[in-house]
Design a protein around this motif. Structure first.
Motif, PDB file in Angstrom:
ATOM      1  N   GLY A 241     -57.311 -11.383  35.887  1.00 53.82           N
ATOM      2  CA  GLY A 241     -57.078 -12.297  34.775  1.00 53.82           C
ATOM      3  C   GLY A 241     -56.019 -13.337  35.055  1.00 53.82           C
ATOM      4  N   LEU A 242     -55.963 -13.830  36.296  1.00 53.45           N
ATOM      5  CA  LEU A 242     -54.913 -14.764  36.704  1.00 53.45           C
ATOM      6  C   LEU A 242     -55.443 -16.177  36.921  1.00 53.45           C
ATOM      7  N   GLY A 243     -56.599 -16.468  36.341  1.00 51.72           N
ATOM      8  CA  GLY A 243     -57.218 -17.760  36.586  1.00 51.72           C
ATOM      9  C   GLY A 243     -56.339 -18.948  36.231  1.00 51.72           C
ATOM     10  N   GLY A 244     -55.507 -18.823  35.205  1.00 52.81           N
ATOM     11  CA  GLY A 244     -54.631 -19.911  34.814  1.00 52.81           C
ATOM     12  C   GLY A 244     -53.294 -19.917  35.523  1.00 52.81           C
ATOM     13  N   ASP A 245     -53.069 -18.918  36.382  1.00 57.36           N
ATOM     14  CA  ASP A 245     -51.762 -18.759  37.027  1.00 57.36           C
ATOM     15  C   ASP A 245     -51.796 -18.906  38.545  1.00 57.36           C
ATOM     16  N   VAL A 246     -52.981 -18.914  39.126  1.00 57.99           N
ATOM     17  CA  VAL A 246     -53.105 -18.936  40.585  1.00 57.99           C
ATOM     18  C   VAL A 246     -54.003 -20.100  40.994  1.00 57.99           C
ATOM     19  N   GLU A 247     -53.528 -20.884  41.940  1.00 55.96           N
ATOM     20  CA  GLU A 247     -54.311 -21.985  42.513  1.00 55.96           C
ATOM     21  C   GLU A 247     -54.608 -21.662  43.972  1.00 55.96           C
ATOM     22  N   LEU A 248     -55.887 -21.524  44.294  1.00 54.58           N
ATOM     23  CA  LEU A 248     -56.307 -21.224  45.659  1.00 54.58           C
ATOM     24  C   LEU A 248     -56.718 -22.515  46.339  1.00 54.58           C
ATOM     25  N   ARG A 249     -56.060 -22.831  47.426  1.00 49.79           N
ATOM     26  CA  ARG A 249     -56.348 -24.063  48.161  1.00 49.79           C
ATOM     27  C   ARG A 249     -56.866 -23.741  49.553  1.00 49.79           C
ATOM     28  N   GLU A 250     -57.661 -24.658  50.085  1.00 54.65           N
ATOM     29  CA  GLU A 250     -58.123 -24.530  51.460  1.00 54.65           C
ATOM     30  C   GLU A 250     -57.005 -24.981  52.401  1.00 54.65           C
ATOM     31  N   TRP A 251     -57.364 -25.207  53.652  1.00 52.13           N
ATOM     32  CA  TRP A 251     -56.406 -25.695  54.641  1.00 52.13           C
ATOM     33  C   TRP A 251     -55.860 -27.039  54.173  1.00 52.13           C
ATOM     34  N   VAL A 252     -54.545 -27.208  54.188  1.00 53.03           N
ATOM     35  CA  VAL A 252     -53.942 -28.460  53.734  1.00 53.03           C
ATOM     36  C   VAL A 252     -53.308 -29.184  54.917  1.00 53.03           C
ATOM     37  N   SER A 253     -53.174 -30.490  54.792  1.00 58.24           N
ATOM     38  CA  SER A 253     -52.563 -31.296  55.845  1.00 58.24           C
ATOM     39  C   SER A 253     -51.070 -31.013  55.926  1.00 58.24           C
ATOM     40  N   ALA A 254     -50.454 -31.473  57.021  1.00 54.95           N
ATOM     41  CA  ALA A 254     -49.010 -31.284  57.188  1.00 54.95           C
ATOM     42  C   ALA A 254     -48.232 -31.974  56.071  1.00 54.95           C
ATOM     43  N   ASP A 255     -48.670 -33.152  55.666  1.00 53.32           N
ATOM     44  CA  ASP A 255     -47.977 -33.867  54.597  1.00 53.32           C
ATOM     45  C   ASP A 255     -48.120 -33.139  53.263  1.00 53.32           C
ATOM     46  N   GLU A 256     -49.320 -32.629  52.987  1.00 48.77           N
ATOM     47  CA  GLU A 256     -49.531 -31.876  51.755  1.00 48.77           C
ATOM     48  C   GLU A 256     -48.674 -30.618  51.729  1.00 48.77           C
ATOM     49  N   ALA A 259     -45.033 -31.394  50.998  1.00 51.51           N
ATOM     50  CA  ALA A 259     -44.803 -31.655  49.579  1.00 51.51           C
ATOM     51  C   ALA A 259     -44.797 -30.364  48.774  1.00 51.51           C
ATOM     52  N   LEU A 260     -45.652 -29.427  49.139  1.00 52.79           N
ATOM     53  CA  LEU A 260     -45.680 -28.141  48.443  1.00 52.79           C
ATOM     54  C   LEU A 260     -44.392 -27.357  48.676  1.00 52.79           C
ATOM     55  N   TYR A 261     -43.902 -27.347  49.912  1.00 54.09           N
ATOM     56  CA  TYR A 261     -42.614 -26.698  50.185  1.00 54.09           C
ATOM     57  C   TYR A 261     -41.510 -27.321  49.329  1.00 54.09           C
ATOM     58  N   ASP A 262     -41.501 -28.648  49.260  1.00 50.02           N
ATOM     59  CA  ASP A 262     -40.407 -29.340  48.583  1.00 50.02           C
ATOM     60  C   ASP A 262     -40.376 -29.061  47.083  1.00 50.02           C
ATOM     61  N   GLY A 263     -41.554 -28.838  46.493  1.00 43.49           N
ATOM     62  CA  GLY A 263     -41.593 -28.613  45.063  1.00 43.49           C
ATOM     63  C   GLY A 263     -41.518 -27.165  44.631  1.00 43.49           C
ATOM     64  N   ALA A 264     -41.680 -26.241  45.586  1.00 49.67           N
ATOM     65  CA  ALA A 264     -41.755 -24.820  45.242  1.00 49.67           C
ATOM     66  C   ALA A 264     -40.388 -24.235  44.911  1.00 49.67           C
ATOM     67  N   SER A 265     -40.390 -23.295  43.972  1.00 49.63           N
ATOM     68  CA  SER A 265     -39.168 -22.544  43.683  1.00 49.63           C
ATOM     69  C   SER A 265     -38.867 -21.543  44.793  1.00 49.63           C
ATOM     70  N   ALA A 266     -39.924 -21.098  45.495  1.00 50.60           N
ATOM     71  CA  ALA A 266     -39.749 -20.147  46.590  1.00 50.60           C
ATOM     72  C   ALA A 266     -41.040 -20.096  47.403  1.00 50.60           C
ATOM     73  N   TYR A 267     -40.920 -19.580  48.605  1.00 51.29           N
ATOM     74  CA  TYR A 267     -42.076 -19.299  49.455  1.00 51.29           C
ATOM     75  C   TYR A 267     -42.194 -17.789  49.571  1.00 51.29           C
ATOM     76  N   ALA A 268     -43.377 -17.236  49.272  1.00 54.68           N
ATOM     77  CA  ALA A 268     -43.602 -15.788  49.349  1.00 54.68           C
ATOM     78  C   ALA A 268     -44.389 -15.457  50.600  1.00 54.68           C
TER      79      ALA A 268
END
Length: 369
Positions: A241-256, A259-268
């Motif tokens: 039941g986590l459809g609204g809480d989890v975003e599954l992405r494919e392979w992302v570019s280095a720039d993408e 940007a994800l690292y920069d905006g994240a509260s943490a990396y798990a």
């Protein structure tokens, strides 16, 4: 005369993660800092069509695809050695776990991990037996083994019988990054980043189970990158039941990814097994706090500058996530400490240590002629 070094690049497609990050990080620095080496790459069909800008030498292709794992593994075992010898190489470096089954010239293999030997249950079907056989042949035939960590060196020694004297532990590096220091609350709904392939040892199922244990009112968003095609995590997300809480992405570019690292509260990083754990350093270099598994190899990488949890206990993962995500001051402190630690893991250090392995092998070869 400069040493002519052949490099196995048959595996390289640009979409395989850590082993390719190793090649991209290591060889340009080696060539720039050490003028006593000349490189030639033994590649695949894809590299023949589009030679990589980062490799400091000509690419000589074999007629196989890097997308076909069985084909490129067979080529490494049987064809790379003869091709390297025909090119007049003084030394062959295989940087992606596998090497020739029979030694034809001085050979060093970087064994990032021996997952298929340590945990064959995590490698799919008949592939496990092939990986085990090729790993054993590789370690037996190579003159020297480079590992990314002491943990991997211990595995190679314990499970495959290679003397520790034949193994060089050389940690990986990470490029320094200019990012703004973190301070205060981050805009919008907080999110935690995670990434990697969907092999069982990455333990994303455990991470998702932990997410379901976090109270909805304080549950951050979870962004998981790195899938190829239909994501096997999607049914797990739906079941929990986590459809609204989890975003599954494919392979992302280095720039993408940056940007994800920069905006994240943490990396798990909930992994059960790694040869090194390069994403820990990549996150730290970008000032992203890291929450990861309490396993020996990650202590080699993250030291005291990341938060740890028991990766087999979803409740422990949930507790660690809530503690870090809910404390912006802790995030800022972890980000600063992590960046400082990442600065000690440089590709220059990796390249210098690798260069010494090459020179030592050359000296040994010269003495035995």
């Amino acid at each position: 005369m400069p040493l002519r070094i052949a490099v196995d690049l048959v595996f390289y497609t640009g979409r395989k993660g850590g082993t390719e990050s190793y090649a991209r990080g290591l060889f340009p620095v080696l060539a720039a800092a050490h003028d006593d080496f000349r490189f030639v790459g033994i590649g695949n069909r894809e590299l023949a069509e589009q030679p990589p800008e980062w490799f400091p030498g000509e690419i000589v292709p074999l007629p196989v695809s890097g997308e076909n794992r069985a084909a490129w593994a067979a080529a490494v075992a049987l064809a790379v050695g003869p091709r390297a010898r025909s090119l007049g190489a003084d030394l062959l470096h295989c940087p992606s776990n596998f090497g020739p089954a029979v030694r034809l010239l001085p050979t060093v293999v970087t064994v990032h991990d021996i997952l298929g030997t340590r945990h064959p249950e995590w490698v799919q079907g008949r592939l496990a037996r092939g990986v085990q056989a090729l790993t054993k042949a590789t370690v037996r035939a190579a003159d020297r083994i480079i590992t990314d960590s002491q943990a991997s060196a211990d595995d190679v020694h314990e499970l495959l019988g290679r003397p520790m004297a034949d193994i060089d532990v050389i940690h990986l590096g990470v490029k320094p990054v200019d990012v703004l220091a973190r301070s205060g609350e981050r805009a919008g709904r907080p999110y935690v980043l995670a990434g990697g392939n969907r092999m069982r040892h990455k333990n994303f199922d455990g991470l998702l189970e932990a997410w379901a244990l976090i109270p909805a009112a304080e549950r951050p968003k979870l962004v998981i990158t790195g899938s190829h095609g239909d994501d096997p995590l999607r049914p797990v997300v739906e079941r929990l039941g986590l459809g609204g809480d989890v975003e599954l992405r494919e392979w992302v570019s280095a720039d993408e990814l940056a940007a994800l690292y920069d905006g994240a509260s943490a990396y798990a990083f909930p992994t059960l097994f790694e040869g090194f754990g390069l994403p820990v350093l990549e996150a730290m270099a970008r000032g992203c706090p890291v929450i990861g598994s309490d396993i020996p190899v990650l202590h080699e990488v993250g030291g005291d500058d990341m938060a740890y949890f028991d990766p087999r206990d979803p409740a422990a993962i949930a507790t660690a996530v809530r503690k870090v995500v809910g404390d912006p001051d802790a995030q800022a402190a972890m980000a600063a400490a992590g960046r400082k630690r990442a600065e000690t893991f440089t590709w220059q250090r990796t390249a210098d240590a690798t260069a010494e392995v090459y020179r030592s092998m050359a000296r040994t070869t010269a003495r035995t002629r």
